[in-house]
Scaffold this active site. Structure first.
Site, PDB file in Angstrom:
ATOM      1  N   GLU A 196     -10.255   1.085  -3.989  1.00 18.16           N
ATOM      2  CA  GLU A 196      -9.608   1.423  -2.714  1.00 18.16           C
ATOM      3  C   GLU A 196      -8.344   2.247  -2.975  1.00 18.16           C
ATOM      4  O   GLU A 196      -8.033   2.615  -4.109  1.00 18.16           O
ATOM      5  CB  GLU A 196      -9.253   0.133  -1.963  1.00 18.16           C
TER       6      GLU A 196
ATOM      7  N   ASP B  75       0.828  -1.221   0.000  1.00 16.85           N
ATOM      8  CA  ASP B  75       0.000   0.000   0.000  1.00 16.85           C
ATOM      9  C   ASP B  75       0.857   1.263   0.000  1.00 16.85           C
ATOM     10  O   ASP B  75       0.568   2.233   0.696  1.00 16.85           O
ATOM     11  CB  ASP B  75      -0.927   0.017   1.225  1.00 16.85           C
TER      12      ASP B  75
END
Length: 828
Positions: A494, A329
């Site tokens: 996301e 991420d």
């Protein structure tokens, strides 16, 4: 002489530099059982003033060195430094050195630098420096020119005739018969920091070109020929030397008991180029050789730290992944000439690693945003919870990091320097299920925060929400507006990152899932939309699945680049770099191989144009435990407690205390918070350690572990009969299955000391081995296939624990080192 064994030197670093100190330009002498090291000591004082000294330390074993002792005054107009060598002249010791005046704040010594000598009866007390008139008495001192880096040597063909070599017009040479009256001879094209040794019927000169240690040869000290050898020792493997290796000083120790070789002392300037870190970080290292050409060092012979994955191919290109390690991420920014990356840390502490690069390809860890997660419950292991999907931005002269914790809310921290310190973690909004947040400050001063949702917490996914935010980032001003719903075209949307370019607002967001998804880009003329959408990067026909969450940067050269991760199961979420172009207001990433209008990840490419070439680097891996703090690569399973470990109880080693396992652990390691681990650094690697167990009772156990939802480890304990025993154990944990451990095999040991090793090959197949003598390793037959943890890759590390009911004095284990290397030969 006793106590000197090269194989016992735990690190190539003898003297460790830091943020306010540098050790440079070493010279050495062995006399009366002592190694005496003389060097340039550079100190940065609290007000920023920089002073240089000639200093000394000594050692009996090349491992333990005395604190620096300054031999010269604190005077920026002199800055006595760079001791060249020490000779015996008559009944006196003579040391040559330089002045390096910087009294006007110059970065480098100015034109009044000259060569001097000091005298001593005992190598401890030294006279005041005396200037050498190396151009002859008829040349005024002011006309002698800038002279630095001296070296004295007596001619083997004409005893009593001494030459002084010094840096000027390459390397200049003068000679003298009394060290008082000098005759200038000429100069030779060579680098700085000359060192010359007789070798057979010739001389070998070591000198320092732009990087590394070069060699020349001569029969008469006057006429030199180049040797093609360039010594870079272990430079590419060590962060402390990747900026530059230089100033090699060779010492003939072939007659010294326990040595029997030539020693090379040198300095590594630090993780960045020497111009950047001239006054800090530099360390003095050691290597050895039988013949002055083939060199070894502690990390060779003891399987020390190596860069086991190199993305930089050294020819102006790179290969993907640029980081074969679990930096999940990720987000990235550029600030002037520097790039900074952050990544998820989940339940591991310290929290939120910060990485640095100068070229987007070579990265090192420079710090963490926080030491702990100051929220209830993180004193225990909470697999896969904690810090999710951070973003990093530079705004208003500060660095900002925002992230979500799926059960606690959205958080932020700021810093003036990305290395820290960072402000305490501040909760921007208490809310469950809001994740993956990214701030944006618009041209009109209004601040915003965009975020995604965790369906497991709030039942929402596929949607992005935009909130107004206070300019100081500490509070949201509303509940936000859904600015995009990806349910139909971009499910599981996301990780949004919000940018503005040429009047367009862009949201970069992955969709379709971690393993099988793609990169979506949204754009609008209004920050609230409506947004157009386009898939700009997918796996396509490439070998790289689900190109997932990341960020983009624009370079001073005008180029754009995109960094993202790829899920590789046990190896975690590894980092890729894609070229990026802007066409018609849309980004195009990677290469469109099949003409479908969507980019695919590249396997290799030209490196980003950042204006120059930087050294090969990699995130830290090995640790010699020579400092008073752990290497930045290490993380615990939960908030660390002060009674878990010590780096000062036994300097030069890591002491892990056998802390009792949690009550709900069932005696298994899956829930142990005090396991110290780091990421897998490559597809193939070997991890080695040496441990000594001090057990107060049979409940203490310690060892080497490969950890995920399935895990395996080697464990040493002391049995009821007083004998030490090594066990090979496999186990399993996880949120949806029964936890278990079983002993695959066990052997008796001769004592509390043992060498442990795990070799990881393609497919994350692990084979454990041990040795009682440090050389003859014995493998266990059963291999272990490493598995990922919860949202993270497998990890490798160390532990010391005791049974749940044990008292705190169950004992401790001391680890001499932890080495990562490319491969190892295992003997059965």
């Amino acid at each position: 002489m006793t106590g000197v064994h090269l194989r016992n030197i735990p690190s190539p670093i003898l003297l460790q530099g830091g943020d306010r100190v540098a050790y440079r330009d070493p010279t050495a002498i062995y006399h009366n059982g002592l190694f005496r090291l003389f060097y340039t000591l550079t100190e940065t004082e609290p007000d920023g003033s920089i002073y240089m000294y000639t200093a000394t330390s000594h050692s009996e074993d090349l491992v333990n060195w005395t604190e620096p002792r300054k031999l010269t005054p604190r005077d920026q107009s002199l800055n006595f430094s760079s001791p060249g060598n020490i000779i015996r002249f008559g009944d006196r010791w003579i040391m040559c050195l330089q002045t390096y005046p910087r009294q006007y704040g110059e970065k480098y010594g100015n034109a009044s630098a000259r060569i001097w000598i000091m005298e001593s009866d005992d190598l401890d007390a030294w006279s005041e420096p005396e200037l050498l008139r190396l151009k002859g008495d008829n040349v005024p001192v002011e006309d002698m020119g800038r002279m630095i880096d001296p070296y004295l040597i007596e001619s083997k063909d004409e005893p009593g005739k001494w030459f002084c070599f010094y840096k000027q017009n390459g390397v200049s040479m003068s000679y003298s018969y009394d060290l008082k009256r000098w005759t200038y001879y000429g100069h030779e094209q060579a680098g700085e920091n000359v060192c010359i040794l007789p070798s057979g019927d010739e001389y070998v000169m070591f000198h320092s070109p732009e990087n590394g240690i070069g060699m020349k040869r001569s029969s008469d000290l006057m006429n030199w020929t180049d040797d093609e050898t360039l010594l870079t020792l272990g430079q590419s493997e060590w962060e402390w030397a990747q900026g530059r290796i230089t100033a090699g000083f060779a010492l003939d120790c072939r007659e010294v008991p326990g040595i029997g070789k030539y020693l090379m002392f040198y300095h590594g300037s630090g993780p960045e180029d020497e111009q950047t870190l001239f006054d800090t970080q530099a360390c003095i290292g050691v290597a050895w050789s039988d013949d002055l050409t083939k060199w070894e060092w502690p990390s060779n012979t003891n399987a020390g730290a190596v860069s086991v994955w190199k993305a930089d191919r050294g020819d102006g290109t790179y290969r993907n992944p640029i980081l074969f390690a679990d930096y999940s991420d990720l987000d990235v920014i550029r600030v002037e000439h520097d790039f900074y990356m952050v990544a998820s840390s989940f339940n591991h502490t310290p929290v939120l690693p910060v990485l640095h690069s100068r070229d987007l390809v070579n990265w090192t860890i420079i710090g963490h945003v926080a030491e702990r997660i100051e929220e209830p419950g993180f004193e225990r292991v909470r697999h896969g919870e904690g810090v999710w999907a951070p973003s990093i931005r530079y705004h208003d002269g500060k660095y900002w990091v925002f992230f979500g914790m799926p059960d606690e809310g959205l958080f932020m921290s700021t810093a003036g320097d990305p290395r820290g310190p960072w402000s305490p973690l501040h909760c921007v909004k208490r809310v469950k299920g809001w994740i993956d947040c990214c701030p944006y400050w618009d041209d009109d001063g209004q601040a915003y925060l965009i975020h995604a949702y965790a369906a497991s917490r709030c039942g929402i996914k596929d949607k992005l929400n935009l909130c107004r935010m206070a300019p100081d980032g500490r509070a949201l001003l509303d509940e936000g507006i859904i600015v995009f719903d990806g349910t139909e075209r971009h499910p599981t949307l996301e990780g949004p990152k919000l940018y503005k370019r040429d009047g367009w607002y862009y949201i970069f967001a992955p969709a379709g899932g971690v393993k099988t998804g793609w990169q979506t880009v949204l754009r609008s003329r209004s920050i609230y939309g409506p947004y157009e959408d386009r898939i700009v990067l997918h796996q396509g026909e490439s070998a790289f699945n689900g190109p997932h969450q990341g960020g983009f940067v624009e370079l001073e050269s005008g180029e754009s680049w995109f960094l993202h991760f790829q899920d590789r199961d046990a190896y975690g979420r590894i980092v890729h770099l894609q070229p990026m172009r802007w066409v018609g207001g849309w980004p195009e990433m990677g290469e469109d191989r099949n003409g479908d209008g969507i980019g695919e990840p590249v396997e290799a490419h030209r490196k980003p144009n950042v204006g120059r070439t930087y050294p090969v680097q990699a995130p830290q891996m090995s640790d010699e435990f020579m400092k008073n703090q752990l290497g930045l690569q290490w993380q615990w399973q939960a908030n660390v407690q002060p009674d878990w470990y010590s780096l000062t109880a036994a300097p030069g080693s890591l002491r892990l205390f056998a802390v009792s396992l949690p009550k709900d652990s069932g005696g298994r390691l899956y829930r142990a918070p005090n396991i110290l681990m780091q990421k897998f650094p490559a597809e193939r690697f070997v991890a080695d350690t040496k441990l000594t167990l001090t057990a107060q009772n049979e409940s203490a156990r310690t060892g080497l572990i490969i950890f995920g939802e399935d895990y395996a480890y080697l464990s040493v304990c002391k049995g009821e009969n007083g004998r030490y025993r090594l066990s090979y154990v496999q186990g399993a944990g996880g949120r949806k299955r029964e936890e278990w451990e079983w002993t695959v095999s066990a052997v008796d040991l001769n004592g509390p000391d043992v060498y442990l090793r795990v070799s990881v090959s393609e497919g994350a197949i692990c084979r454990f081995a041990y040795a009682q003598d440090g050389s003859q390793f014995v493998e266990f037959d059963d291999t272990f296939a490493a598995q990922p943890g919860v949202w993270v890759g497998a990890k490798v590390g160390l532990f010391a624990v005791s049974a749940e009911e044990a008292k705190q004095n169950a004992g401790y284990s001391e680890f001499a080192y932890f080495h990562i290397s490319k491969s190892a030969v295992i003997a059965g």
